[in-house]
Enzyme design. Structure first.
Site, PDB file in Angstrom:
ATOM      1  N   ASN A   9     155.244  35.919  64.348  1.00 49.56           N
ATOM      2  CA  ASN A   9     156.557  36.262  63.806  1.00 49.56           C
ATOM      3  C   ASN A   9     156.478  36.156  62.285  1.00 49.56           C
ATOM      4  O   ASN A   9     156.436  35.061  61.744  1.00 49.56           O
ATOM      5  CB  ASN A   9     157.613  35.296  64.369  1.00 49.56           C
ATOM      6  CG  ASN A   9     158.999  35.541  63.781  1.00 49.56           C
ATOM      7  OD1 ASN A   9     159.210  36.516  63.048  1.00 49.56           O
ATOM      8  ND2 ASN A   9     159.934  34.673  64.085  1.00 49.56           N
ATOM      9  N   LYS A  11     158.694  36.830  60.216  1.00 46.82           N
ATOM     10  CA  LYS A  11     160.005  36.537  59.613  1.00 46.82           C
ATOM     11  C   LYS A  11     160.228  37.497  58.424  1.00 46.82           C
ATOM     12  O   LYS A  11     159.752  38.627  58.476  1.00 46.82           O
ATOM     13  CB  LYS A  11     160.094  35.064  59.225  1.00 46.82           C
ATOM     14  CG  LYS A  11     159.747  34.157  60.426  1.00 46.82           C
ATOM     15  CD  LYS A  11     160.110  32.732  60.261  1.00 46.82           C
ATOM     16  CE  LYS A  11     159.736  31.978  61.531  1.00 46.82           C
ATOM     17  NZ  LYS A  11     160.124  30.586  61.519  1.00 46.82           N
ATOM     18  N   HIS A  94     166.373  34.029  68.263  1.00 45.41           N
ATOM     19  CA  HIS A  94     165.574  33.089  67.469  1.00 45.41           C
ATOM     20  C   HIS A  94     166.531  32.060  66.844  1.00 45.41           C
ATOM     21  O   HIS A  94     167.650  32.409  66.460  1.00 45.41           O
ATOM     22  CB  HIS A  94     164.795  33.840  66.387  1.00 45.41           C
ATOM     23  CG  HIS A  94     163.785  32.963  65.720  1.00 45.41           C
ATOM     24  ND1 HIS A  94     164.136  32.067  64.742  1.00 45.41           N
ATOM     25  CD2 HIS A  94     162.455  32.803  65.928  1.00 45.41           C
ATOM     26  CE1 HIS A  94     163.044  31.399  64.363  1.00 45.41           C
ATOM     27  NE2 HIS A  94     162.013  31.834  65.064  1.00 45.41           N
ATOM     28  N   GLU A  96     166.762  30.867  64.026  1.00 46.98           N
ATOM     29  CA  GLU A  96     167.262  31.227  62.695  1.00 46.98           C
ATOM     30  C   GLU A  96     168.418  32.220  62.804  1.00 46.98           C
ATOM     31  O   GLU A  96     169.316  32.234  61.962  1.00 46.98           O
ATOM     32  CB  GLU A  96     166.100  31.775  61.834  1.00 46.98           C
ATOM     33  CG  GLU A  96     165.161  30.636  61.436  1.00 46.98           C
ATOM     34  CD  GLU A  96     163.711  31.029  61.233  1.00 46.98           C
ATOM     35  OE1 GLU A  96     163.406  32.227  61.104  1.00 46.98           O
ATOM     36  OE2 GLU A  96     162.866  30.108  61.211  1.00 46.98           O
ATOM     37  N   GLU A 165     161.110  26.978  71.378  1.00 46.42           N
ATOM     38  CA  GLU A 165     160.868  26.633  69.981  1.00 46.42           C
ATOM     39  C   GLU A 165     161.814  25.501  69.574  1.00 46.42           C
ATOM     40  O   GLU A 165     162.972  25.768  69.203  1.00 46.42           O
ATOM     41  CB  GLU A 165     161.124  27.844  69.081  1.00 46.42           C
ATOM     42  CG  GLU A 165     160.203  29.008  69.331  1.00 46.42           C
ATOM     43  CD  GLU A 165     160.034  29.870  68.082  1.00 46.42           C
ATOM     44  OE1 GLU A 165     158.894  30.024  67.653  1.00 46.42           O
ATOM     45  OE2 GLU A 165     161.036  30.356  67.528  1.00 46.42           O
ATOM     46  N   GLY A 171     158.578  25.481  61.097  1.00 45.29           N
ATOM     47  CA  GLY A 171     158.339  25.494  59.652  1.00 45.29           C
ATOM     48  C   GLY A 171     158.271  24.112  59.032  1.00 45.29           C
ATOM     49  O   GLY A 171     158.300  23.966  57.811  1.00 45.29           O
ATOM     50  N   SER A 209     155.403  25.315  64.402  1.00 46.50           N
ATOM     51  CA  SER A 209     154.233  24.760  63.703  1.00 46.50           C
ATOM     52  C   SER A 209     152.954  24.826  64.532  1.00 46.50           C
ATOM     53  O   SER A 209     152.115  23.930  64.462  1.00 46.50           O
ATOM     54  CB  SER A 209     154.514  23.327  63.237  1.00 46.50           C
ATOM     55  OG  SER A 209     155.588  23.317  62.306  1.00 46.50           O
TER      56      SER A 209
HETATM   57  P1  13P Z   1     156.378  28.201  62.339  1.00 49.89           P
HETATM   58  O1  13P Z   1     155.130  28.507  63.153  1.00 49.89           O
HETATM   59  O2  13P Z   1     156.280  28.590  60.912  1.00 49.89           O
HETATM   60  O3  13P Z   1     156.819  26.778  62.549  1.00 49.89           O
HETATM   61  O4  13P Z   1     157.543  29.125  62.935  1.00 49.89           O
HETATM   62  C1  13P Z   1     157.752  29.155  64.294  1.00 49.89           C
HETATM   63  C2  13P Z   1     158.710  30.233  64.601  1.00 49.89           C
HETATM   64  O5  13P Z   1     159.892  30.132  64.302  1.00 49.89           O
HETATM   65  C3  13P Z   1     158.193  31.450  65.246  1.00 49.89           C
HETATM   66  O6  13P Z   1     159.230  32.248  65.711  1.00 49.89           O
END
Ligand code: 13P
Length: 247
Positions: A9, A11, A94, A96, A165, A171, A209
């Site tokens: 992803n 982002k 997601h 976010e 997740e 992150g 992560s």
């Molecule tokens: P990270 O791997 O940067 O923690 O992000 C995970 C994520 O949100 C994937 O959709």
């Protein structure tokens, strides 16, 4: 055993130049694909990345899809439009999007429905916040999030992908331990089994992560069928190491 799925992803990262270089580096490091691979790219780059990956083993994914089929929804992109650009998977819900764009369980369920109707596999994201984990509500939260999608999609539920997740692991560099992740994956698997006789078809990915160092142990868990990778998917060597760990 079903093939694992590793989805990157990106982002809101990338540029025409950076995307071309990243995709070429990933492709250059792939041997005969041992797992399914997808990259979730920002919408304006779908056409570019579609061309870059043509004929290879990487599949195209979007990071979101509209809950509407067409019409007066400025800024939205429908599942049918994504399909025209060769999108095979779409993230829905997601954390976010839930956090910054107010997406509710009900919206996420409709988005999953729209994706399925257009022949796109929704990757339904669920996960608890740190506060929810610390107050012992992890299982209730993920079960509630998945229940909404099951309720709206009935027997089609066997066609989705689920991604667990934990919000506190995204992150942050703080990964769920393989045992913590497996425990939640087992809960989700049981919920899917109660909803469909084809629950085994549903891949349940772990995200938060995930990196080259921890991927192998996470992917060794019985109910972890792949990974949803954020930061590490932006570095070809790290992403390739995770793909190789998914053999
Ligand atoms: P990270 O791997 O940067 O923690 O992000 C995970 C994520 O949100 C994937 O959709």
């Amino acid at each position: 055993m079903k093939k694992k799925l590793i989805a990157g992803n990106w982002k809101m990262n990338g540029s025409l130049e950076a995307n071309a270089s990243l995709v070429r580096s990933i492709q250059g490091g792939l041997d005969a694909a041992q797992c399914h691979i997808a990259i979730c790219v920002p919408t304006p780059y779908l056409a570019q990345v579609k061309d870059l990956i043509a004929g290879g083993n990487i599949e195209l994914a979007s990071q979101d899809v509209s809950a509407h089929a067409y019409g007066a929804y400025t800024g939205e992109v429908s599942a049918q439009m994504l399909r025209e650009f060769g999108v095979r998977y779409s993230l829905v819900g997601h954390s976010e999007r839930r956090q910054y764009h107010g997406e509710t369980d009900a919206t996420v369920a409709i988005k999953a429905q729209c994706a399925l109707a257009a022949g796109i596999t929704p990757i339904v994201c669920v996960g608890e916040t740190l506060e929810e984990r610390e107050s012992g509500r992890t299982e209730d939260v993920v079960r509630r999030q998945l229940a909404a999608v099951i309720h709206a999609n009935g027997h089609c539920i066997s066609e989705i992908v689920v991604a667990y997740e934990p919000v506190w692991a995204i992150g942050t560099g703080r990964t769920a331990t393989p045992e913590q992740a497996q425990q939640v994956h087992a809960v989700l698997r049981a919920q899917l089994q109660a909803a469909t006789v084809h629950a085994e078809r549903v891949s349940i990915l772990y995200g938060g992560s995930m990196n080259a160092a921890n991927a192998e142990q996470l992917l060794a868990q019985v109910d972890i069928d792949g990974g949803l990778v954020g930061g590490a998917s932006l570095k070809a060597q790290d992403f390739l190491a995770i793909i190789h760990a998914a053999r």
